[in-house]
Design a protein around this motif. Structure first.
Motif, PDB file in Angstrom:
ATOM      1  N   PRO A 279      49.452  29.921  39.911  1.00  0.00           N
ATOM      2  CA  PRO A 279      48.161  29.891  40.608  1.00  0.00           C
ATOM      3  C   PRO A 279      47.296  29.358  39.492  1.00  0.00           C
ATOM      4  CG  PRO A 279      48.917  32.137  40.475  1.00  0.00           C
ATOM      5  CD  PRO A 279      50.039  31.630  40.170  1.00  0.00           C
ATOM      6  N   ASP A 280      47.851  29.527  38.343  1.00  0.00           N
ATOM      7  CA  ASP A 280      46.595  29.134  37.292  1.00  0.00           C
ATOM      8  C   ASP A 280      46.674  27.641  36.984  1.00  0.00           C
ATOM      9  OD1 ASP A 280      49.399  29.765  36.377  1.00  0.00           O
ATOM     10  OD2 ASP A 280      49.097  28.773  34.383  1.00  0.00           O
ATOM     11  N   LEU A 281      47.637  27.165  37.635  1.00  0.00           N
ATOM     12  CA  LEU A 281      47.479  25.525  37.539  1.00  0.00           C
ATOM     13  C   LEU A 281      46.826  24.694  38.645  1.00  0.00           C
ATOM     14  CD1 LEU A 281      51.265  24.759  36.387  1.00  0.00           C
ATOM     15  CD2 LEU A 281      49.360  25.031  34.818  1.00  0.00           C
ATOM     16  N   TRP A 282      46.473  25.506  39.599  1.00  0.00           N
ATOM     17  CA  TRP A 282      45.590  24.849  40.920  1.00  0.00           C
ATOM     18  C   TRP A 282      44.256  24.775  40.220  1.00  0.00           C
ATOM     19  CZ3 TRP A 282      46.512  23.992  46.034  1.00  0.00           C
ATOM     20  CH2 TRP A 282      47.782  24.311  46.304  1.00  0.00           C
ATOM     21  N   GLN A 283      43.688  23.428  40.655  1.00  0.00           N
ATOM     22  CA  GLN A 283      42.317  22.959  40.144  1.00  0.00           C
ATOM     23  C   GLN A 283      41.324  22.872  41.411  1.00  0.00           C
ATOM     24  OE1 GLN A 283      43.266  19.367  38.004  1.00  0.00           O
ATOM     25  NE2 GLN A 283      44.570  20.493  36.474  1.00  0.00           N
ATOM     26  N   ARG A 284      40.165  22.841  40.988  1.00  0.00           N
ATOM     27  CA  ARG A 284      38.885  22.746  41.653  1.00  0.00           C
ATOM     28  C   ARG A 284      38.723  20.843  41.620  1.00  0.00           C
ATOM     29  NH1 ARG A 284      34.143  25.788  43.195  1.00  0.00           N
ATOM     30  NH2 ARG A 284      34.933  27.529  42.008  1.00  0.00           N
ATOM     31  N   SER A 285      38.806  20.445  42.830  1.00  0.00           N
ATOM     32  CA  SER A 285      38.617  18.873  42.507  1.00  0.00           C
ATOM     33  C   SER A 285      37.073  18.590  42.603  1.00  0.00           C
ATOM     34  CB  SER A 285      39.266  18.243  43.608  1.00  0.00           C
ATOM     35  OG  SER A 285      38.768  18.495  44.859  1.00  0.00           O
ATOM     36  N   ASP A 286      36.769  17.333  42.378  1.00  0.00           N
ATOM     37  CA  ASP A 286      35.264  16.933  42.408  1.00  0.00           C
ATOM     38  C   ASP A 286      34.564  17.139  43.686  1.00  0.00           C
ATOM     39  OD1 ASP A 286      35.556  16.146  39.846  1.00  0.00           O
ATOM     40  OD2 ASP A 286      35.973  14.012  40.342  1.00  0.00           O
ATOM     41  N   ASP A 287      35.564  16.890  44.836  1.00  0.00           N
ATOM     42  CA  ASP A 287      34.859  17.348  46.262  1.00  0.00           C
ATOM     43  C   ASP A 287      35.188  18.741  46.810  1.00  0.00           C
ATOM     44  OD1 ASP A 287      37.483  16.962  46.139  1.00  0.00           O
ATOM     45  OD2 ASP A 287      37.482  15.448  47.867  1.00  0.00           O
ATOM     46  N   GLU A 288      35.261  19.661  45.779  1.00  0.00           N
ATOM     47  CA  GLU A 288      35.270  21.091  45.833  1.00  0.00           C
ATOM     48  C   GLU A 288      36.493  21.436  46.481  1.00  0.00           C
ATOM     49  OE1 GLU A 288      33.169  23.649  44.604  1.00  0.00           O
ATOM     50  OE2 GLU A 288      32.484  21.595  43.340  1.00  0.00           O
ATOM     51  N   LEU A 289      37.717  20.834  46.491  1.00  0.00           N
ATOM     52  CA  LEU A 289      38.916  20.905  47.321  1.00  0.00           C
ATOM     53  C   LEU A 289      39.707  21.940  46.172  1.00  0.00           C
ATOM     54  CD1 LEU A 289      39.710  18.065  49.354  1.00  0.00           C
ATOM     55  CD2 LEU A 289      38.476  20.352  50.229  1.00  0.00           C
ATOM     56  N   ALA A 290      40.655  22.682  46.756  1.00  0.00           N
ATOM     57  CA  ALA A 290      41.758  23.193  45.674  1.00  0.00           C
ATOM     58  C   ALA A 290      42.873  22.227  45.817  1.00  0.00           C
ATOM     59  CB  ALA A 290      42.162  24.664  46.210  1.00  0.00           C
ATOM     60  N   VAL A 291      43.418  22.040  44.678  1.00  0.00           N
ATOM     61  CA  VAL A 291      44.557  20.931  44.670  1.00  0.00           C
ATOM     62  C   VAL A 291      45.695  21.297  43.391  1.00  0.00           C
ATOM     63  CG1 VAL A 291      43.198  19.394  43.060  1.00  0.00           C
ATOM     64  CG2 VAL A 291      45.221  18.401  44.594  1.00  0.00           C
ATOM     65  N   PHE A 292      46.622  21.019  43.699  1.00  0.00           N
ATOM     66  CA  PHE A 292      47.909  21.200  42.799  1.00  0.00           C
ATOM     67  C   PHE A 292      48.526  19.975  42.369  1.00  0.00           C
ATOM     68  CE2 PHE A 292      51.980  22.223  41.153  1.00  0.00           C
ATOM     69  CZ  PHE A 292      51.771  23.037  40.304  1.00  0.00           C
ATOM     70  N   HIS A 293      48.260  19.306  41.417  1.00  0.00           N
ATOM     71  CA  HIS A 293      48.919  18.123  40.925  1.00  0.00           C
ATOM     72  C   HIS A 293      50.423  18.503  40.269  1.00  0.00           C
ATOM     73  CE1 HIS A 293      45.315  16.066  41.591  1.00  0.00           C
ATOM     74  NE2 HIS A 293      44.463  16.889  40.815  1.00  0.00           N
TER      75      HIS A 293
ATOM     76  N   ILE B  44      44.328  19.843  60.028  1.00  0.00           N
ATOM     77  CA  ILE B  44      44.922  19.400  58.607  1.00  0.00           C
ATOM     78  C   ILE B  44      43.659  19.117  57.875  1.00  0.00           C
ATOM     79  CG2 ILE B  44      44.258  16.697  59.265  1.00  0.00           C
ATOM     80  CD1 ILE B  44      47.475  18.288  58.003  1.00  0.00           C
ATOM     81  N   ALA B  45      42.501  19.683  58.353  1.00  0.00           N
ATOM     82  CA  ALA B  45      41.284  19.758  57.464  1.00  0.00           C
ATOM     83  C   ALA B  45      41.746  20.814  56.133  1.00  0.00           C
ATOM     84  CB  ALA B  45      40.025  20.083  58.193  1.00  0.00           C
ATOM     85  N   MET B  46      41.190  20.098  55.024  1.00  0.00           N
ATOM     86  CA  MET B  46      41.647  21.051  53.794  1.00  0.00           C
ATOM     87  C   MET B  46      40.336  21.699  53.300  1.00  0.00           C
ATOM     88  SD  MET B  46      43.215  17.615  51.373  1.00  0.00           S
ATOM     89  CE  MET B  46      42.117  16.545  52.283  1.00  0.00           C
ATOM     90  N   LEU B  47      40.890  23.008  53.190  1.00  0.00           N
ATOM     91  CA  LEU B  47      39.840  23.935  52.954  1.00  0.00           C
ATOM     92  C   LEU B  47      39.047  23.907  51.665  1.00  0.00           C
ATOM     93  CD1 LEU B  47      41.790  27.309  53.957  1.00  0.00           C
ATOM     94  CD2 LEU B  47      39.880  25.917  55.246  1.00  0.00           C
ATOM     95  N   PRO B  48      38.040  24.288  51.499  1.00  0.00           N
ATOM     96  CA  PRO B  48      37.289  24.451  50.382  1.00  0.00           C
ATOM     97  C   PRO B  48      37.813  25.148  49.133  1.00  0.00           C
ATOM     98  CG  PRO B  48      35.813  25.075  51.903  1.00  0.00           C
ATOM     99  CD  PRO B  48      36.842  24.770  52.450  1.00  0.00           C
ATOM    100  N   TRP B  49      37.416  25.253  47.897  1.00  0.00           N
ATOM    101  CA  TRP B  49      38.049  26.037  46.969  1.00  0.00           C
ATOM    102  C   TRP B  49      37.992  27.535  47.047  1.00  0.00           C
ATOM    103  CZ3 TRP B  49      40.856  25.754  42.595  1.00  0.00           C
ATOM    104  CH2 TRP B  49      40.886  26.928  41.789  1.00  0.00           C
ATOM    105  N   GLU B  50      36.780  28.144  47.614  1.00  0.00           N
ATOM    106  CA  GLU B  50      36.522  29.515  48.026  1.00  0.00           C
ATOM    107  C   GLU B  50      37.432  30.017  48.961  1.00  0.00           C
ATOM    108  OE1 GLU B  50      34.271  27.237  47.474  1.00  0.00           O
ATOM    109  OE2 GLU B  50      33.336  28.077  45.548  1.00  0.00           O
TER     110      GLU B  50
ATOM    111  N   CYS C 111      50.096  27.177  55.622  1.00  0.00           N
ATOM    112  CA  CYS C 111      48.705  26.615  54.964  1.00  0.00           C
ATOM    113  C   CYS C 111      48.901  25.476  53.830  1.00  0.00           C
ATOM    114  CB  CYS C 111      47.783  27.900  54.389  1.00  0.00           C
ATOM    115  SG  CYS C 111      47.421  28.769  55.766  1.00  0.00           S
ATOM    116  N   LEU C 112      50.123  25.291  53.398  1.00  0.00           N
ATOM    117  CA  LEU C 112      50.456  24.647  52.325  1.00  0.00           C
ATOM    118  C   LEU C 112      50.694  22.964  52.811  1.00  0.00           C
ATOM    119  CD1 LEU C 112      50.870  24.556  49.293  1.00  0.00           C
ATOM    120  CD2 LEU C 112      53.062  24.869  49.640  1.00  0.00           C
ATOM    121  N   LEU C 113      49.979  22.191  52.189  1.00  0.00           N
ATOM    122  CA  LEU C 113      50.001  20.713  52.668  1.00  0.00           C
ATOM    123  C   LEU C 113      50.753  19.973  51.615  1.00  0.00           C
ATOM    124  CD1 LEU C 113      46.463  19.819  54.218  1.00  0.00           C
ATOM    125  CD2 LEU C 113      48.584  20.890  55.136  1.00  0.00           C
ATOM    126  N   VAL C 114      51.047  18.732  51.489  1.00  0.00           N
ATOM    127  CA  VAL C 114      51.694  18.047  50.394  1.00  0.00           C
ATOM    128  C   VAL C 114      51.371  16.505  50.761  1.00  0.00           C
ATOM    129  CG1 VAL C 114      54.033  17.935  52.037  1.00  0.00           C
ATOM    130  CG2 VAL C 114      53.932  17.369  49.330  1.00  0.00           C
TER     131      VAL C 114
END
Length: 693
Positions: A292-306, A327-333, A405-408
């Motif tokens: 979980p430490d590798l998840w990042q907050r994107s510029d548009d406030e989404l949680a994303v894993f690269h 399919i709407a992505m959840l904001p970081w919080e 809840c996990l998208l790819v």
């Protein structure tokens, strides 16, 4: 409408009824108009009702408070539930009201969506047509006794709820105290009730209230139960939130849909060595769950894993978080709450999903249904007696929910020149999951809190079409990759052997990716630890001797556990000397302090091979065209499907016959012969004896 002794049949037409579930008023039976009083309103002089007067009101309130103890309310609740007519009365009212609502909802759905939208295969629904061709009619044929028994059984949980004791048992108990006081007053001279001490009154009232075998008490309890039965029924109905219930929800409330059809269930039996996809989406999603430490907050406030390819940075995978059903992505919080649910349980469940996916011919078109109870056994949770089975089933459901809840999103091109295969996919779910709990409805929460079973229907996401199709195998790298899972990994307890589980998962994924390397099982300790642990944890170990000692102990414990599960580990004598190895009692060399032990350990080399026969199976992937040299008279190291098939045919046995001897299906024998299933050591022994090999 026709009625029989144990069943009722009602024709449901397309036009809605006048009554709807939005109208919450009950019109079932008649309610006796009885003035129900509370003890603080009794006048000491006459016992009639009115307003409390000074000390008198306090006196009666104190008496009621002393008599209606939690223990007495518990006893009274049991009496109301087990010996009074209250459950039968409430059950009858619920049955009549809910059936009315169900009929209305059926008619609504038929009028809106047509009769084809109704699951007419359910036993309580019957399609009927007249002699002349005309519109089909849907008849509701209920087994009334069975449905009422289900409702009454569900009602038992409602009685046990604290809210019932506080609201209804206390109110009935208060009226029982009033009855006792009135009876006492009638047996003594007028105006003397006030002169009796509270302790004496309490003792005399207790004689009335604490004898459950008293016919008079039972009669009074039944009487007050009848008064409150409609209030209880209305409270239960309000809790159902019927206007927002689907037709299927109401079927569950009535107990009409206890389980899905048997043919939709998949028999969850993993072989000791199971085939699993190890393609990039699987590997990246497992890493996303364990780190979980590798998840990042994107510029548009989404949680994303690269996840980017080390060979070609243009190839990448991204994971996002969404709510189930959209399919709407959840904001970081909001996404962070789901990310915090990820961990070893979700990874293990995903490996089970992945193994079942490999059984599907075209996974992107397939679905399969698993039982939570089977998953519990496979994970070894059945041996944990700290929680009961319903709680474990709920835990499986919660884990499956997190996976849903996990998208790819992937952009991946394999091959060169004209042989390039583009695996770029639009964003989609890793797993589409339907969670279907079955059991008694809790009429307080409106949920099935203690499921007797949870059915989980899984549809692998569309990523499988790009990564598990046959065309992908031509690319030879990320596409169509699959490896082998040692089933024992699923039972490793993360709370006591976290490092071992992390290593086993990483090595399982690595084994397929590195299969074509010259030395696929050679590792340096630091390279493994960097994959399974956050960098901060390694840095702390390098700078703190206590953290270093703890890390070394965890590493050694993990290696010992893997070796006990059949993993073969060899230590490089030059970089990984005896004194540094797990369990060694050899003396440390004189110069061991010149370099920190943790630094020596991190640079040490070792070979870790997965359990037999995974290395042999991976060798076939490495060199699929290698000729098979089988001498009929020779004793082979392991029994293959080809040898098994040939020997079976020589004996003149069918697959069904040999399956009968072994206690397995003919289809399973076919999978063994095709190589789709691994022949376990136990099965090999039986087969050799049976086929004279």
């Amino acid at each position: 409408m026709t009625a029989e002794s144990h069943a009722s049949s009602t024709t449901v037409q397309a036009s809605p009824r006048d009554a709807s579930e939005g109208d919450r008023s009950l019109d079932v039976g008649s309610r006796t108009d009885v003035e129900v009083v509370v003890p603080t309103t009794i006048h000491a002089s006459t016992g009639s009702t009115g307003s409390p007067v000074g000390d008198k009101g306090y006196r009666w309130a104190k008496l009621v408070s002393d008599l209606l103890t939690p223990d007495y309310l518990e006893t009274l609740t049991g009496t109301l539930r087990d010996y009074s007519s209250l459950p039968d009365t409430v059950t009858l009212q619920l049955f009549q009201y809910l059936v009315s609502v169900y009929q209305h909802r059926l008619a609504q759905d038929i009028e809106t969506y047509g009769i084809d939208a109704i699951d007419t295969s359910l036993p309580h629904l019957k399609l009927a047509t007249g002699r002349r061709k005309g519109p089909q009619r849907l008849e509701l044929v209920l087994d009334e006794d069975k449905t009422k028994a289900y409702l009454k059984n569900s009602l038992a949980e409602f009685f046990n709820h604290a809210g019932f004791k506080e609201e209804f048992a206390r109110a009935i108990g208060a009226n029982l105290v009033i009855w006792a006081l009135e009876d006492i007053e009638a047996s003594i001279s007028p105006d003397t009730l006030q002169q009796i001490s509270l302790s004496s009154l309490k003792e005399r009232c207790s004689a009335y209230l604490l004898d459950p075998s008293s016919p008079v008490l039972q009669e009074k309890i039944s009487f007050f139960g009848q008064i409150y039965c409609q209030d209880i029924t209305q409270k239960i109905i309000d809790g159902f939130n019927l206007p927002n219930c689907t037709l299927q929800d109401i079927e569950k409330i009535l107990g009409l849909k206890q389980r899905p059809p048997a043919e939709t269930e998949t028999n969850l039996t993993l072989d000791p060595i199971a085939v699993v996809p190890t393609c990039i989406p699987i590997a990246s999603s497992i890493r996303a769950q364990l780190r979980p430490d590798l998840w990042q907050r994107s510029d548009d406030e989404l949680a994303v894993f690269h996840y980017r390819s080390r060979v070609n940075p243009a190839n990448y995978i991204e994971h996002y978080i969404t709510n189930p059903g959209d399919i709407a992505m959840l904001p970081w919080e909001a996404a962070e709450q789901i990310i915090n649910k990820f961990g070893f349980d979700t990874v293990k469940l995903q490996l089970i999903f992945a193994a079942q996916t490999m059984d599907q011919g075209e996974p992107w078109k397939s679905t399969f249904t698993l039982r939570a109870s089977d998953i519990i056994q496979l994970l070894g949770w059945d041996k944990n007696h700290n929680t009961n089975m319903p709680e474990k089933r709920n835990a499986v459901a919660s884990t499956a929910y997190a996976l849903s809840c996990l998208l790819v999103r992937s952009v991946w091109v394999e091959g060169r020149g004209r042989r390039q295969i583009d695996a770029s996919t639009p964003i989609g779910r890793m797993w589409d999951v339907l969670i279907d709990p079955h059991g008694q409805i809790d009429w307080v929460t409106g949920k099935i809190e203690k499921p007797e079973e949870v059915y989980i229907t899984i549809s692998p996401g569309l990523w499988t079409k790009h990564f598990l199709n046959r065309a992908g195998s031509k690319a030879k790298e990320a596409l169509h990759q699959f490896g082998y899972l040692a089933k024992d990994i699923l039972k490793i307890d993360p709370y006591h052997n976290e490092m071992a589980l992390r290593l086993a998962i990483q090595l399982t994924l690595d084994a397929r990716i590195r299969a074509r390397n010259q030395n696929p099982y050679d590792y340096r300790v630091i390279s493994l630890l960097e994959e399974v642990l956050p960098k901060l944890e390694l840095d702390r170990a390098l700078n703190n001797k206590y953290k270093a000692r703890d890390l070394k102990k965890r590493w050694n414990k993990a290696l010992n556990l893997l070796m006990s599960l059949g993993w073969r580990i060899e230590f490089d004598p030059e970089t990984y000397p005896d004194w540094l190895q797990p369990g060694s009692k050899d003396a440390k060399p004189q110069d061991w302090r010149k370099i920190k032990v943790i630094e020596r350990l991190l640079q040490a080399k070792l070979t870790i091979k997965p359990p037999h026969p995974i290395p042999d199976l991976l060798d076939k992937i490495k060199d699929p065209k290698r000729p098979k040299a089988i001498t009929p008279a020779a004793i082979v190291e392991s029994l293959t499907g080809d040898i098994m098939k040939s020997a079976r045919q020589n004996q003149g046995w069918s697959r069904k016959e040999i399956g009968g001897f072994l206690g397995v299906s003919a289809d399973y024998i076919g999978k063994l012969e095709r190589g789709d299933r691994f022949i376990t050591p136990e099965l090999e022994t039986k087969l050799r004896k049976l086929l004279h090999l």
